[in-house]
Design an enzyme around this catalytic site. Sequence first.
Site, PDB file in Angstrom:
ATOM      1  N   TYR A  95      64.342  40.484  70.532  1.00 55.18           N
ATOM      2  CA  TYR A  95      63.992  40.123  69.124  1.00 55.18           C
ATOM      3  C   TYR A  95      64.576  40.969  68.263  1.00 55.18           C
ATOM      4  O   TYR A  95      64.982  42.138  68.463  1.00 55.18           O
ATOM      5  CB  TYR A  95      62.428  40.167  69.116  1.00 55.18           C
ATOM      6  CG  TYR A  95      61.835  38.799  69.347  1.00 55.18           C
ATOM      7  CD1 TYR A  95      62.242  37.834  68.568  1.00 55.18           C
ATOM      8  CD2 TYR A  95      61.130  38.463  70.321  1.00 55.18           C
ATOM      9  CE1 TYR A  95      61.837  36.446  68.637  1.00 55.18           C
ATOM     10  CE2 TYR A  95      60.452  37.278  70.744  1.00 55.18           C
ATOM     11  CZ  TYR A  95      60.706  36.265  69.746  1.00 55.18           C
ATOM     12  OH  TYR A  95      60.272  35.034  69.961  1.00 55.18           O
TER      13      TYR A  95
ATOM     14  N   ASP B  32      56.328  47.832  70.522  1.00 55.70           N
ATOM     15  CA  ASP B  32      57.780  48.177  70.104  1.00 55.70           C
ATOM     16  C   ASP B  32      57.825  49.488  69.490  1.00 55.70           C
ATOM     17  O   ASP B  32      59.044  49.882  69.330  1.00 55.70           O
ATOM     18  CB  ASP B  32      58.327  46.949  69.224  1.00 55.70           C
ATOM     19  CG  ASP B  32      58.790  45.753  70.064  1.00 55.70           C
ATOM     20  OD1 ASP B  32      58.929  45.834  71.529  1.00 55.70           O
ATOM     21  OD2 ASP B  32      58.932  44.743  69.528  1.00 55.70           O
TER      22      ASP B  32
HETATM   23 CU    CU Z   1      58.323  35.012  69.703  1.00 52.82          CU
END
Ligand code: CU
Length: 757
Positions: free
Chosen positions: A466, A381
């Site tokens: 996320y 990320d």
């Molecule tokens: Cu997860």
Amino acid sequence: MNLKVVLVFLALSLITIFTLAYVLLTSQGSGSQPSRCPLVSPSVQPWTQPGQSQLFADLSREELTAVMSFLTQQLGPGLVDAAQAWPSDNCVFSVELQLPRKAAALAHLDRGSPPPAREALAIVLFGGQAQPNVSELVVGPLPHLSYVRDITMERHGGPLPYHRRPMLANEHAQMWKHLKEVEFRKAPIFLASVFNYNGSTLTFLHATPRGLRSGDRATWIGLYHNVSGAGIFLQPVGLELLLDHRALDPAHWAVQQVFYLGQYYADLSQLEWEFKAGRLEVVRVPLPSPNGASSLRPRGVSSAPLPSLQFSPQGSQYSVQGNLVMSSLWSFAFGHGVYSGMRLFDIRFKGERVAYEVSVQECLSIYGGESPKTMVTRYLDSSYGLGRNSRGLVRGVDCPYQATMLDINVLIGRGTVQLFPGAVCVFEEAQGLPLRRHHNLIESRFYGGLAGSALVVRSVSSVGNYDYIWDFVLHPNGAVEGRVHATGYINTAFLSGGEESLLFGNRVGERVLGTVHTHAFHFKLDLDVAGLQNWVVSEDVVFKPVAAPWSPQHQLYRPQLTRQVLDREDLTAFSLGSLLPRYLYLASNQTNAWGHRRGYRIQVHSPLGVHMPLESDMERALSWGRYQLAVTRRKEEESHSSSIYYQNDIWTPTLAFADFINNETLLGEDLVAWVTASFLHIPHAEDVPNTVTVGNSVGFLLRPYNFFDEDPSIFSPGSIYFEKGQDAGRCSVNPMACIPHLAACAPDLPPFSYKDL
Ligand SMILES: [Cu+2]
Ligand SMILES: *[C@@H]1O[C@H](CO)[C@@H](O)[C@H](O)[C@H]1NC(C)=O
Ligand SMILES: *[C@@H]1O[C@H](CO)[C@@H](O)[C@H](O)[C@H]1NC(C)=O
Ligand SMILES: *[C@@H]1O[C@H](CO)[C@@H](O)[C@H](O)[C@H]1NC(C)=O
Ligand SMILES: *[C@@H]1O[C@H](CO)[C@@H](O)[C@H](O)[C@H]1NC(C)=O
Ligand SMILES: *[C@@H]1O[C@H](CO)[C@@H](O)[C@H](O)[C@H]1NC(C)=O
């Protein structure tokens, strides 16, 4: 109107008037409006004078703009704004602060030398030349720019081949356009009948890395239903396409493979043809309802009472000036890297530096599944940008209502500065738990305690599905904590119903598999424990048998300490799953009042995570994940454990973390501790619609270990003590007893505003 009605009306009016008068009079009688509490949400003070922590301050809007125009001048007329650029153009992809070298920073901070030049790091994509490349340019000095220095070779040990470049908006948009306008036209009937596709109801997610070997740029793209107001992540339709977009000219892009229900096809026309011939087994997926399982719209009662608030009746105990945060105990400077996210510098407890840098390095997840998109996914990320993907935080939910909200400015993916208002918050966290307490019942009767309260700085990176909540927490006993909570949507795959599906997760919807994945976070902890020269010490305990001296026929098992200075890097690299010494700390050669080396202990707070097998050809790029903890000698050339270029070329890491660990001696050196906190996530029903933060948190703790002569929190202002015979209810005895008087004021709440959707 008849008389009765008039009378009833009159009576009702009189009652109303009397009631109102009564309410007004009595409320006045019982005291007027509560007064305002002292200002509790310190607003951010701009820099009044250039201070020391400006060394680490993110570039301001003006600075970013200045660097951009300087580069535009220097790099010539061929430069295109990154927002409009194609891979075959030259563009400035990002600009952010180039961190100063530590020696220069310390010379300034500690010895009054002039501050090192304030510089910017620009990542430039040179696509418009015969040998395209990515270049890293240092631009300085701010504010009067005069030089550009190419640091690509020194930083990466070689050139950065163009295939490693991050993705431009145009490349991303063109990928979808290609699918829509070239590929989808090959299967109109299949797409309409099986997925209800009408030209706008499908969207896509990319797997990364993009291929199977260095140089590839071929992305598996999964298709998802897209309905307004709901997350797409829980709505896979089962179709995935492999698009080769390596050519700089999109005219040469092509879909190489199509995956549907466990089968691979050459392209969509093959699917269409077999579908029309009635030979294709399909699973029709209805359009999800906007209020369906993936919706976050409230489903319960709408008028529930608001959650409880925390407020500081006597005003907050910290202040924020620019990027410098100060409380009576702590001070630090913070920054927000556009790629690496939150970082703290020059963390001092009562003026004494404890750490030079505490920062996030990488955030990795590795997925498994039956579908190609899922099975190749290894998201790094930092390459998407932990800072770039931060957005305004919501008062009262993301941070306590009265938190101080700070803006960040980023320049990435376009030539202009973007402002994310309120993307970082600073607050005091009342923990509802004593930091310490003792009720003395033996002999003297007394009580002493201190409410736990910590200074927190937080930002949240919403990287695709996320949301990672990053916190650095400073406690009154000198402890520094770092933690990350994972929340947001899980990634899913279409549940094809094959035997093997449940090897990769749990079914979490009609045709939805929550896919197994790992989470791993890497932190850099550049501690300076009472100076730069530090040693790594481990302590543990062993049980040794001993004959009771006064009665030798009896044997006791007695715990006794083992102490060891770990003097080489090979001894301080603790692989995942190995036993860490129960105590591991960095020590100085200064001693405390009791003759012990002043130290800071490192604790990793993480369940046993999972690392890529060493045999994997991508493991080296992720090799920080081998170690739950490693301590290395600090070097400028080893300042990052990961690289944003690994996402698009994970097979040929230029500076692998594993190479930092080369048996150098660690005696009295400037040391860096690297911590991996990680966990396995097997998504389950309760991850829908969102994973909750409860239990999904990992991190580390740095705790003083003989650093002080006693627990410094004994000096904390809020300490409470009273003894038998004293009236604990009196304000003069017990400050807590003053709260009802102090809190008779109304908290001066900042207005709610939100501008970042
Ligand atoms: Cu997860
Ligand atoms: C990359 O391209 C730039 C711009 O043309 C050039 O100055 C630089 O030398 C190139 N880097 C390498 C390693 O070839
Ligand atoms: C496609 O369907 C969606 C959902 O029913 C609708 O909102 C949208 O307007 C439709 N788009 C087109 C191009 O017909
Ligand atoms: C998905 O839906 C949103 C909201 O309706 C819309 O703005 C967006 O353009 C859609 N995406 C695609 C790829 O059609
Ligand atoms: C601590 O170590 C430094 C560097 O090795 C040395 O210069 C200094 O004299 C040492 N101090 C003590 C108290 O041993
Ligand atoms: C590390 O250095 C020590 C001391 O010089 C040596 O005994 C040991 O074999 C070295 N380890 C490796 C892996 O090279």
